[in-house]
Design a protein around this motif. Structure first.
Motif, PDB file in Angstrom:
ATOM      1  N   VAL A 137       3.740   4.938   2.618  1.00  0.00           N
ATOM      2  CA  VAL A 137       4.330   6.264   1.934  1.00  0.00           C
ATOM      3  C   VAL A 137       3.396   7.683   1.252  1.00  0.00           C
ATOM      4  O   VAL A 137       2.348   7.375   1.374  1.00  0.00           O
ATOM      5  N   ARG A 138       4.122   8.895   1.913  1.00  0.00           N
ATOM      6  CA  ARG A 138       3.023  10.354   1.831  1.00  0.00           C
ATOM      7  C   ARG A 138       3.707  11.034   0.677  1.00  0.00           C
ATOM      8  O   ARG A 138       4.992  11.245   0.558  1.00  0.00           O
ATOM      9  N   ASP A 174      -2.027   9.626   1.591  1.00  0.00           N
ATOM     10  CA  ASP A 174      -0.706   8.407   1.663  1.00  0.00           C
ATOM     11  C   ASP A 174      -1.361   7.642   1.448  1.00  0.00           C
ATOM     12  O   ASP A 174      -2.444   6.875   0.905  1.00  0.00           O
ATOM     13  N   ASP A 193       5.826  17.980  -4.246  1.00  0.00           N
ATOM     14  CA  ASP A 193       6.109  17.096  -2.484  1.00  0.00           C
ATOM     15  C   ASP A 193       6.938  16.298  -2.842  1.00  0.00           C
ATOM     16  O   ASP A 193       6.981  15.092  -3.830  1.00  0.00           O
ATOM     17  N   SER A 221       7.914  10.815   2.377  1.00  0.00           N
ATOM     18  CA  SER A 221       8.144  10.657   3.072  1.00  0.00           C
ATOM     19  C   SER A 221       7.810   9.441   3.659  1.00  0.00           C
ATOM     20  O   SER A 221       6.029   8.586   3.153  1.00  0.00           O
ATOM     21  N   THR A 222       7.434   8.129   4.951  1.00  0.00           N
ATOM     22  CA  THR A 222       7.465   7.071   4.852  1.00  0.00           C
ATOM     23  C   THR A 222       7.164   6.659   6.233  1.00  0.00           C
ATOM     24  O   THR A 222       8.093   7.227   7.202  1.00  0.00           O
ATOM     25  N   ALA A 223       6.500   5.985   6.706  1.00  0.00           N
ATOM     26  CA  ALA A 223       5.869   5.668   8.334  1.00  0.00           C
ATOM     27  C   ALA A 223       6.216   4.496   8.214  1.00  0.00           C
ATOM     28  O   ALA A 223       5.661   2.691   7.256  1.00  0.00           O
ATOM     29  N   SER A 264      15.317   1.368   9.720  1.00  0.00           N
ATOM     30  CA  SER A 264      13.190   1.772   9.319  1.00  0.00           C
ATOM     31  C   SER A 264      13.010   0.871  10.558  1.00  0.00           C
ATOM     32  O   SER A 264      13.600  -0.080  11.411  1.00  0.00           O
ATOM     33  N   GLY A 313      19.392  12.774   0.423  1.00  0.00           N
ATOM     34  CA  GLY A 313      18.993  12.436   1.496  1.00  0.00           C
ATOM     35  C   GLY A 313      19.850  12.735   2.119  1.00  0.00           C
ATOM     36  O   GLY A 313      19.991  11.987   3.226  1.00  0.00           O
ATOM     37  N   THR A 316      13.025   6.476  -3.123  1.00  0.00           N
ATOM     38  CA  THR A 316      13.790   7.272  -1.775  1.00  0.00           C
ATOM     39  C   THR A 316      14.620   7.799  -1.949  1.00  0.00           C
ATOM     40  O   THR A 316      14.768   9.039  -2.708  1.00  0.00           O
ATOM     41  N   HIS A 317      15.542   7.443  -2.283  1.00  0.00           N
ATOM     42  CA  HIS A 317      16.676   7.499  -1.587  1.00  0.00           C
ATOM     43  C   HIS A 317      17.780   8.111  -2.929  1.00  0.00           C
ATOM     44  O   HIS A 317      18.962   8.587  -3.130  1.00  0.00           O
TER      45      HIS A 317
END
Length: 271
Positions: free
Chosen positions: A29-30, A35, A56, A59-61, A85, A161, A257-258
């Motif tokens: 997660v950023r 990160d 901020d 965002s996720t990866a 995902s 979102g 996040t959502h």
């Protein structure tokens, strides 16, 4: 030795995974330029502090699964829904490169509490002596019966979102409307709405008393940094006759996040 592997969307802590001998692949997660590896550099609880106070948006990866998947192991990998995902797709690419008959890769068609209960079931089966193929077959059979619901506390995060319109956001908050969401194989869908926090708990209790959970499987209560609400819900479920073992988890960054903080949810296997 059979290895059970999952990703951090299951919301179990790394300590819990170590105690129960399974592996968690941490997503990233950023916030801004920083990160964090979920559950490693950032606890789920600390994530919500950043979510509410950072300038901020997060965002996720997806995770790189290559360091976890090994052709020499017997592996059952239960991964967050591929429609929500990129983690499953990354794991699929790694599995295809390994081409091992001992690797069983499962799209759990779920996440959060539903994913957690499937992991718990897989670990229990392994500890009881089941083979990797037996575990994979049983978990796959449970997927259509696994249900996950969230009740959102504040509609701001759904609006950010794009889940609801901007006009619905302030109106819903002013009227103390809480959307009920179900996590399905093709995404998150609204199924109901309730008014007031007390009604949130009542909705979840009624769901488990109307549609009985299979007593053979754990019920998972998830909360987004609201442990007192989760404990209260656990007590209500037990008072209303739910006999299942109940686990409580803190919902992590990707789902959090959502839906934002102070939400409640349940995951269970329908009887």
């Amino acid at each position: 030795m059979i290895r059970i592997i999952t990703d951090s969307l299951c919301d179990f802590t790394m300590d819990y995974a170590k105690e129960n001998n399974f592996d968690i692949m941490p997503l990233t997660v950023r916030f801004g330029e920083t990160d964090y590896k979920c559950g490693v550099d950032l606890t789920n609880e600390a994530f919500y502090d950043l979510l509410e106070n950072s300038e901020d948006a997060p965002s996720t990866a997806a995770v790189n699964p290559y360091e976890y998947l090994d052709a020499g192991d017997e592996i059952v990998a239960i991964i967050f829904s591929k429609n929500m995902s990129a983690t499953f797709q990354s794991a699929k690419i790694a599995a295809d490169n390994i081409e091992s008959p001992s690797l069983h890769l499962i799209d759990c068609e779920n996440g959060a509490m539903g994913q957690a209960l499937l992991i718990h079931a897989a670990v229990t089966m392994r500890d009881q002596g089941a083979s990797a193929s037996e575990i994979a077959e049983k978990i796959t059979a449970l997927l259509p019966r696994t249900a996950t619901y969230f009740i959102v506390d504040n509609m701001d995060y759904l609006q950010r979102g794009g889940r609801i319109s901007k006009s619905a956001d302030p109106v819903g908050n002013q009227m103390k409307i809480h959307p009920v969401l179900r996590l399905l194989p093709d995404g998150v869908k609204p199924v109901d709405k309730v008014k007031g926090r007390k009604s949130c708990n009542a909705w979840l209790v009624n769901k488990l008393t109307d549609v009985k959970p299979d007593p053979a499987y754990t019920v998972v209560i998830g909360h987004s940094n609201a442990p007192e609400r989760a404990e209260a819900l656990k007590g209500q479920l037990q008072e209303d006759g739910v006999k299942n073992d109940i686990l409580i988890t803190c919902i992590g960054p990707v789902v959090g996040t959502h839906i934002g903080p102070n939400c409640l949810g349940i995951g269970y296997v329908e009887a």
